[in-house]
Design a protein around this motif. Structure first.
Motif, PDB file in Angstrom:
ATOM      1  N   ARG A  19       0.834  -1.208   0.000  1.00 56.34           N
ATOM      2  CA  ARG A  19       0.000   0.000   0.000  1.00 56.34           C
ATOM      3  C   ARG A  19       0.864   1.251   0.000  1.00 56.34           C
ATOM      4  O   ARG A  19       0.615   2.196  -0.750  1.00 56.34           O
ATOM      5  N   ALA A  20       1.895   1.278   0.822  1.00 53.95           N
ATOM      6  CA  ALA A  20       2.775   2.448   0.885  1.00 53.95           C
ATOM      7  C   ALA A  20       3.489   2.669  -0.449  1.00 53.95           C
ATOM      8  O   ALA A  20       3.600   3.809  -0.919  1.00 53.95           O
ATOM      9  N   GLU A  21       3.952   1.590  -1.056  1.00 49.53           N
ATOM     10  CA  GLU A  21       4.628   1.713  -2.353  1.00 49.53           C
ATOM     11  C   GLU A  21       3.669   2.204  -3.433  1.00 49.53           C
ATOM     12  O   GLU A  21       4.043   3.053  -4.254  1.00 49.53           O
ATOM     13  N   LEU A  22       2.443   1.693  -3.428  1.00 51.52           N
ATOM     14  CA  LEU A  22       1.445   2.133  -4.402  1.00 51.52           C
ATOM     15  C   LEU A  22       1.147   3.616  -4.233  1.00 51.52           C
ATOM     16  O   LEU A  22       1.071   4.368  -5.208  1.00 51.52           O
ATOM     17  N   ARG A  23       1.002   4.044  -3.010  1.00 50.56           N
ATOM     18  CA  ARG A  23       0.730   5.470  -2.767  1.00 50.56           C
ATOM     19  C   ARG A  23       1.886   6.340  -3.262  1.00 50.56           C
ATOM     20  O   ARG A  23       1.668   7.351  -3.928  1.00 50.56           O
ATOM     21  N   THR A  24       3.085   5.954  -2.942  1.00 45.76           N
ATOM     22  CA  THR A  24       4.256   6.720  -3.373  1.00 45.76           C
ATOM     23  C   THR A  24       4.306   6.822  -4.890  1.00 45.76           C
ATOM     24  O   THR A  24       4.500   7.907  -5.448  1.00 45.76           O
ATOM     25  N   VAL A  25       4.114   5.713  -5.557  1.00 44.35           N
ATOM     26  CA  VAL A  25       4.172   5.689  -7.022  1.00 44.35           C
ATOM     27  C   VAL A  25       3.087   6.576  -7.626  1.00 44.35           C
ATOM     28  O   VAL A  25       3.358   7.364  -8.539  1.00 44.35           O
ATOM     29  N   THR A  26       1.862   6.453  -7.144  1.00 45.56           N
ATOM     30  CA  THR A  26       0.776   7.228  -7.746  1.00 45.56           C
ATOM     31  C   THR A  26       0.877   8.708  -7.398  1.00 45.56           C
ATOM     32  O   THR A  26       0.594   9.557  -8.239  1.00 45.56           O
ATOM     33  N   PHE A  84      -1.460   1.117 -13.070  1.00 39.44           N
ATOM     34  CA  PHE A  84      -1.391  -0.102 -13.876  1.00 39.44           C
ATOM     35  C   PHE A  84       0.047  -0.602 -14.029  1.00 39.44           C
ATOM     36  O   PHE A  84       0.287  -1.807 -14.042  1.00 39.44           O
ATOM     37  N   ALA A  85       0.994   0.303 -14.116  1.00 42.34           N
ATOM     38  CA  ALA A  85       2.400  -0.109 -14.181  1.00 42.34           C
ATOM     39  C   ALA A  85       2.821  -0.773 -12.864  1.00 42.34           C
ATOM     40  O   ALA A  85       3.528  -1.788 -12.866  1.00 42.34           O
ATOM     41  N   PHE A  86       2.368  -0.228 -11.736  1.00 37.95           N
ATOM     42  CA  PHE A  86       2.671  -0.829 -10.442  1.00 37.95           C
ATOM     43  C   PHE A  86       2.124  -2.252 -10.385  1.00 37.95           C
ATOM     44  O   PHE A  86       2.820  -3.174  -9.957  1.00 37.95           O
ATOM     45  N   MET A  87       0.884  -2.436 -10.800  1.00 38.65           N
ATOM     46  CA  MET A  87       0.273  -3.767 -10.750  1.00 38.65           C
ATOM     47  C   MET A  87       1.035  -4.757 -11.624  1.00 38.65           C
ATOM     48  O   MET A  87       1.189  -5.917 -11.267  1.00 38.65           O
ATOM     49  N   ARG A  88       1.521  -4.294 -12.761  1.00 42.61           N
ATOM     50  CA  ARG A  88       2.271  -5.179 -13.662  1.00 42.61           C
ATOM     51  C   ARG A  88       3.673  -5.476 -13.121  1.00 42.61           C
ATOM     52  O   ARG A  88       4.147  -6.605 -13.195  1.00 42.61           O
ATOM     53  N   GLU A  89       4.333  -4.468 -12.594  1.00 40.01           N
ATOM     54  CA  GLU A  89       5.711  -4.631 -12.135  1.00 40.01           C
ATOM     55  C   GLU A  89       5.811  -5.283 -10.758  1.00 40.01           C
ATOM     56  O   GLU A  89       6.871  -5.773 -10.385  1.00 40.01           O
ATOM     57  N   HIS A  90       4.731  -5.248 -10.004  1.00 39.27           N
ATOM     58  CA  HIS A  90       4.710  -5.830  -8.656  1.00 39.27           C
ATOM     59  C   HIS A  90       3.619  -6.890  -8.571  1.00 39.27           C
ATOM     60  O   HIS A  90       2.746  -6.837  -7.702  1.00 39.27           O
ATOM     61  N   ARG A  91       3.672  -7.846  -9.463  1.00 36.34           N
ATOM     62  CA  ARG A  91       2.610  -8.868  -9.546  1.00 36.34           C
ATOM     63  C   ARG A  91       2.427  -9.644  -8.250  1.00 36.34           C
ATOM     64  O   ARG A  91       1.306 -10.006  -7.899  1.00 36.34           O
ATOM     65  N   GLU A  92       3.506  -9.909  -7.549  1.00 40.93           N
ATOM     66  CA  GLU A  92       3.372 -10.656  -6.306  1.00 40.93           C
ATOM     67  C   GLU A  92       2.635  -9.846  -5.248  1.00 40.93           C
ATOM     68  O   GLU A  92       1.747 -10.356  -4.572  1.00 40.93           O
ATOM     69  N   ARG A 135     -10.791  -3.739 -11.159  1.00 37.39           N
ATOM     70  CA  ARG A 135     -11.282  -4.782 -12.071  1.00 37.39           C
ATOM     71  C   ARG A 135     -10.436  -4.837 -13.345  1.00 37.39           C
ATOM     72  O   ARG A 135     -10.128  -5.909 -13.856  1.00 37.39           O
ATOM     73  N   LEU A 136     -10.060  -3.673 -13.852  1.00 41.06           N
ATOM     74  CA  LEU A 136      -9.244  -3.654 -15.061  1.00 41.06           C
ATOM     75  C   LEU A 136      -7.846  -4.215 -14.807  1.00 41.06           C
ATOM     76  O   LEU A 136      -7.246  -4.807 -15.714  1.00 41.06           O
ATOM     77  N   ALA A 137      -7.313  -4.060 -13.619  1.00 36.46           N
ATOM     78  CA  ALA A 137      -6.019  -4.661 -13.301  1.00 36.46           C
ATOM     79  C   ALA A 137      -6.110  -6.185 -13.380  1.00 36.46           C
ATOM     80  O   ALA A 137      -5.190  -6.847 -13.874  1.00 36.46           O
ATOM     81  N   LEU A 138      -7.230  -6.733 -12.926  1.00 36.76           N
ATOM     82  CA  LEU A 138      -7.441  -8.178 -13.063  1.00 36.76           C
ATOM     83  C   LEU A 138      -7.522  -8.573 -14.534  1.00 36.76           C
ATOM     84  O   LEU A 138      -6.956  -9.582 -14.956  1.00 36.76           O
ATOM     85  N   TRP A 139      -8.239  -7.767 -15.312  1.00 35.64           N
ATOM     86  CA  TRP A 139      -8.375  -8.007 -16.752  1.00 35.64           C
ATOM     87  C   TRP A 139      -7.008  -7.955 -17.428  1.00 35.64           C
ATOM     88  O   TRP A 139      -6.684  -8.803 -18.263  1.00 35.64           O
ATOM     89  N   CYS A 140      -6.202  -6.978 -17.057  1.00 39.02           N
ATOM     90  CA  CYS A 140      -4.850  -6.853 -17.623  1.00 39.02           C
ATOM     91  C   CYS A 140      -4.016  -8.088 -17.319  1.00 39.02           C
ATOM     92  O   CYS A 140      -3.268  -8.572 -18.168  1.00 39.02           O
ATOM     93  N   GLU A 141      -4.155  -8.581 -16.123  1.00 38.99           N
ATOM     94  CA  GLU A 141      -3.401  -9.758 -15.715  1.00 38.99           C
ATOM     95  C   GLU A 141      -3.812 -10.984 -16.545  1.00 38.99           C
ATOM     96  O   GLU A 141      -2.956 -11.739 -17.003  1.00 38.99           O
ATOM     97  N   ARG A 142      -5.110 -11.147 -16.760  1.00 41.53           N
ATOM     98  CA  ARG A 142      -5.595 -12.286 -17.556  1.00 41.53           C
ATOM     99  C   ARG A 142      -5.140 -12.211 -19.002  1.00 41.53           C
ATOM    100  O   ARG A 142      -4.867 -13.219 -19.632  1.00 41.53           O
ATOM    101  N   HIS A 143      -5.108 -10.999 -19.562  1.00 37.11           N
ATOM    102  CA  HIS A 143      -4.829 -10.832 -20.990  1.00 37.11           C
ATOM    103  C   HIS A 143      -3.449 -10.249 -21.281  1.00 37.11           C
ATOM    104  O   HIS A 143      -3.142  -9.953 -22.432  1.00 37.11           O
ATOM    105  N   ASP A 144      -2.644 -10.043 -20.250  1.00 40.36           N
ATOM    106  CA  ASP A 144      -1.311  -9.459 -20.386  1.00 40.36           C
ATOM    107  C   ASP A 144      -1.353  -8.150 -21.185  1.00 40.36           C
ATOM    108  O   ASP A 144      -0.648  -7.973 -22.177  1.00 40.36           O
TER     109      ASP A 144
END
Length: 191
Positions: free
Chosen positions: A61-68, A90-98, A158-167
């Motif tokens: 959460r802290a990293e996401l806040r800093t990035v955004t 969206f870049a955070f979600m892709r780069e920090h998948r775990e 929801r779109l982050a989930l969609w991005c993950e499914r469809h890369d």
């Protein structure tokens, strides 16, 4: 190793293990072994497996806040600020998948402090977006600004989930969101 550095190392490994195995199947033994510390040391730092999970969610959460937050600094318009913030998310979600996997598994954590931490992540992003929007948009209806921010957070999750499914790349999904959302917000922007 300094305590803060060791703690960060433990959290990073725990994020990887929780993402690989899921919270229930992850073991403190495996996390301790991968970090190269004793299991009692993990408990000394985090008190419990749940405490370690909460620390992992808080760090994400802290990293996401800093990035955004950093992404929107210096934006010249509401549209530019929204585009930058969305892309950063969206870049955070892709780069920090775990880390993202921890944030998206809340249904298995319902009724736990971890679910509360995940909701706090949503609240953080909603508050950030609402504050940003209030700086660029007419502030005559604070509930409308808050509702729009909630909408953005829910849609993006929801779109982050969609991005993950469809890369789907962050640039592509950001363009999709801007086409859909910006049309509804444009008329409310100042100047």
């Amino acid at each position: 190793m300094p305590r803060a550095e060791r703690e960060r190392q433990m959290i990073d490994v725990a994020v990887a293990v929780f993402a690989e195995r899921g919270y229930a199947a992850a073991s403190m033994d495996e996390i301790a072994e991968r970090v190269g510390v004793s299991k009692p040391m993990l408990y000394e730092y985090f008190n419990s497996k749940e405490g370690l999970l909460l620390a992992c969610i808080r760090q994400a959460r802290a990293e996401l806040r800093t990035v955004t937050e950093h992404a929107v600094v210096g934006a010249g318009s509401a549209e530019e600020a929204m585009r930058r913030g969305l892309h950063a998310y969206f870049a955070f979600m892709r780069e920090h998948r775990e880390a993202w996997s921890l944030l998206r598994t809340e249904m298995s954590l319902a009724g736990t402090p971890a679910a509360d931490e995940i909701e706090e992540t949503r609240r953080q992003q909603t508050d950030l977006i609402a504050a940003l929007m209030s700086g660029y948009f007419e502030a005559d209806a604070p509930l409308q600004v808050e509702a729009a921010a909630e909408f953005v957070v829910g849609a993006c999750e929801r779109l982050a989930l969609w991005c993950e499914r469809h890369d789907v790349a962050p640039d592509v999904v950001t363009d999709h969101v801007m086409r859909i959302l910006w049309d509804g917000l444009r008329d409310r922007a100042r100047g």
